[in-house]
Design a protein around this motif. Structure first.
Motif, PDB file in Angstrom:
ATOM      1  N   SER A   1       0.473  -1.176  -0.083  1.00 57.44           N
ATOM      2  CA  SER A   1       0.172   0.032   0.278  1.00 57.44           C
ATOM      3  C   SER A   1       0.687   1.018   0.245  1.00 57.44           C
ATOM      4  O   SER A   1       2.037   1.134  -0.003  1.00 57.44           O
ATOM      5  N   GLY A   2       0.559   2.345  -0.071  1.00 58.55           N
ATOM      6  CA  GLY A   2       0.788   3.656   0.020  1.00 58.55           C
ATOM      7  C   GLY A   2       2.103   3.488  -1.550  1.00 58.55           C
ATOM      8  O   GLY A   2       1.523   3.313  -2.355  1.00 58.55           O
ATOM      9  N   VAL A   3       3.310   4.045  -1.401  1.00 63.93           N
ATOM     10  CA  VAL A   3       4.593   4.244  -2.229  1.00 63.93           C
ATOM     11  C   VAL A   3       4.640   3.482  -1.738  1.00 63.93           C
ATOM     12  O   VAL A   3       6.047   3.058  -0.946  1.00 63.93           O
ATOM     13  N   TRP A   4       5.655   2.547  -2.843  1.00 65.00           N
ATOM     14  CA  TRP A   4       5.844   1.428  -3.009  1.00 65.00           C
ATOM     15  C   TRP A   4       7.096   0.980  -3.850  1.00 65.00           C
ATOM     16  O   TRP A   4       6.530   0.759  -4.926  1.00 65.00           O
ATOM     17  N   GLN A   5       8.730   0.868  -3.264  1.00 65.04           N
ATOM     18  CA  GLN A   5       9.563   0.032  -3.896  1.00 65.04           C
ATOM     19  C   GLN A   5       9.712  -0.281  -4.799  1.00 65.04           C
ATOM     20  O   GLN A   5       9.931  -1.269  -3.920  1.00 65.04           O
ATOM     21  N   ALA A   6       9.523  -0.551  -6.130  1.00 61.49           N
ATOM     22  CA  ALA A   6       9.079  -2.367  -6.337  1.00 61.49           C
ATOM     23  C   ALA A   6      10.632  -2.445  -6.647  1.00 61.49           C
ATOM     24  O   ALA A   6      11.457  -2.345  -7.932  1.00 61.49           O
ATOM     25  N   PRO A   7      11.717  -3.702  -6.271  1.00 63.07           N
ATOM     26  CA  PRO A   7      12.825  -4.128  -6.552  1.00 63.07           C
ATOM     27  C   PRO A   7      12.496  -5.169  -7.891  1.00 63.07           C
ATOM     28  O   PRO A   7      11.177  -5.968  -8.012  1.00 63.07           O
ATOM     29  N   ILE A   8      13.822  -5.187  -9.010  1.00 59.90           N
ATOM     30  CA  ILE A   8      13.707  -5.970  -9.932  1.00 59.90           C
ATOM     31  C   ILE A   8      14.457  -6.655 -10.196  1.00 59.90           C
ATOM     32  O   ILE A   8      15.681  -6.188 -10.275  1.00 59.90           O
ATOM     33  N   SER A   9      14.056  -8.037  -9.947  1.00 61.64           N
ATOM     34  CA  SER A   9      15.318  -8.317 -10.563  1.00 61.64           C
ATOM     35  C   SER A   9      14.897 -10.075 -11.326  1.00 61.64           C
ATOM     36  O   SER A   9      13.570  -9.660 -11.947  1.00 61.64           O
ATOM     37  N   ARG A  10      16.056 -11.008 -11.631  1.00 59.40           N
ATOM     38  CA  ARG A  10      15.324 -11.609 -12.889  1.00 59.40           C
ATOM     39  C   ARG A  10      14.308 -12.960 -12.095  1.00 59.40           C
ATOM     40  O   ARG A  10      13.589 -13.150 -13.379  1.00 59.40           O
ATOM     41  N   LYS A  11      14.266 -12.823 -10.504  1.00 54.00           N
ATOM     42  CA  LYS A  11      12.945 -13.232 -10.628  1.00 54.00           C
ATOM     43  C   LYS A  11      11.344 -12.379 -11.171  1.00 54.00           C
ATOM     44  O   LYS A  11      10.626 -12.950 -11.864  1.00 54.00           O
ATOM     45  N   ASN A  12      11.531 -11.448 -11.173  1.00 49.86           N
ATOM     46  CA  ASN A  12      10.805 -10.143 -11.772  1.00 49.86           C
ATOM     47  C   ASN A  12      10.689 -10.568 -13.833  1.00 49.86           C
ATOM     48  O   ASN A  12       9.057 -10.484 -13.817  1.00 49.86           O
ATOM     49  N   LEU A  13      10.701 -11.252 -14.315  1.00 51.55           N
ATOM     50  CA  LEU A  13      11.347 -10.928 -15.524  1.00 51.55           C
ATOM     51  C   LEU A  13      10.337 -12.467 -15.966  1.00 51.55           C
ATOM     52  O   LEU A  13      11.346 -13.258 -16.101  1.00 51.55           O
ATOM     53  N   MET A  14       9.307 -12.117 -17.001  1.00 47.17           N
ATOM     54  CA  MET A  14       8.721 -13.590 -17.408  1.00 47.17           C
ATOM     55  C   MET A  14       8.957 -13.373 -18.935  1.00 47.17           C
ATOM     56  O   MET A  14       8.104 -12.595 -19.542  1.00 47.17           O
ATOM     57  N   SER A  15       9.189 -14.604 -19.361  1.00 48.23           N
ATOM     58  CA  SER A  15       9.354 -14.681 -20.926  1.00 48.23           C
ATOM     59  C   SER A  15       8.082 -14.861 -21.915  1.00 48.23           C
ATOM     60  O   SER A  15       7.387 -15.758 -20.942  1.00 48.23           O
TER      61      SER A  15
END
Length: 179
Positions: free
Chosen positions: A98-112
């Protein structure tokens, strides 16, 4: 002439075979271990598991954000050279956020999106990057639409009868700031 060729290939053939095999193995190891860094622009971002009653500005009905981002990847040189922004998307899980979320982007977040590309084998790491996601309340409002009588005269040989319906309402859902 034949004896010269025979001597070239048959003298010490064990050493020559071992040398050839080692050269092939070294070439394969070096070729597949070359890494590079590449930045891709206009990569799509999808949000899943958004909390009930919350939304994000620019969120489309299919869960994609209208804003696209740039991402820097490190990995195998051969595979990264062929990779385009249309081959994958970034998927962010917003459960319990909730609120402002600083979403981390890593290899797990990539979808082919391309079945021919294995992102696990292609990408070694994503250069540390965070994407700010600001949640707002989801508001649903009824907006009244009033249809008035037309001004002027109708076309020749036509007669104006009436306007129907007199009152309409349009239901709109979206972020609280926009509604």
């Amino acid at each position: 002439m034949i004896t010269i060729l025979r001597n070239i290939f048959l003298n010490h053939w064990e050493r020559k075979l071992i040398s050839l095999l080692l050269a092939v193995v070294i070439w394969l190891v070096v070729n597949h271990s070359l890494t590079t860094t590449r930045t891709l622009d206009n990569v799509s971002v999808r949000l899943i598991n958004i909390p009930t009653g919350m939304t994000v500005e620019g969120l489309q009905p299919n869960g994609m954000l209208s804003k696209k981002i740039s991402i820097t990847l490190q990995g195998n040189k051969t595979y990264l050279a062929e990779l385009t922004p249309n081959d994958f998307e970034i998927v962010l899980d917003a459960m319990d956020k909730s609120g402002v979320w600083q979403a981390p982007i890593s290899r797990k977040n990539l979808m082919s999106l391309n079945p021919d590309i294995d992102l696990i084998k292609t990408i070694k790491r994503v250069v540390i990057q965070r994407m700010p996601v600001e949640f707002t309340r989801l508001v649903t409002e009824k907006i009244p639409v009033i249809v008035t009588s037309p001004i002027g005269e109708g076309p020749r040989d036509y007669q104006f009868l009436d306007v129907w319906p007199y009152h309409l309402s349009l239901t709109v859902s979206g972020p609280e700031e926009m509604i």
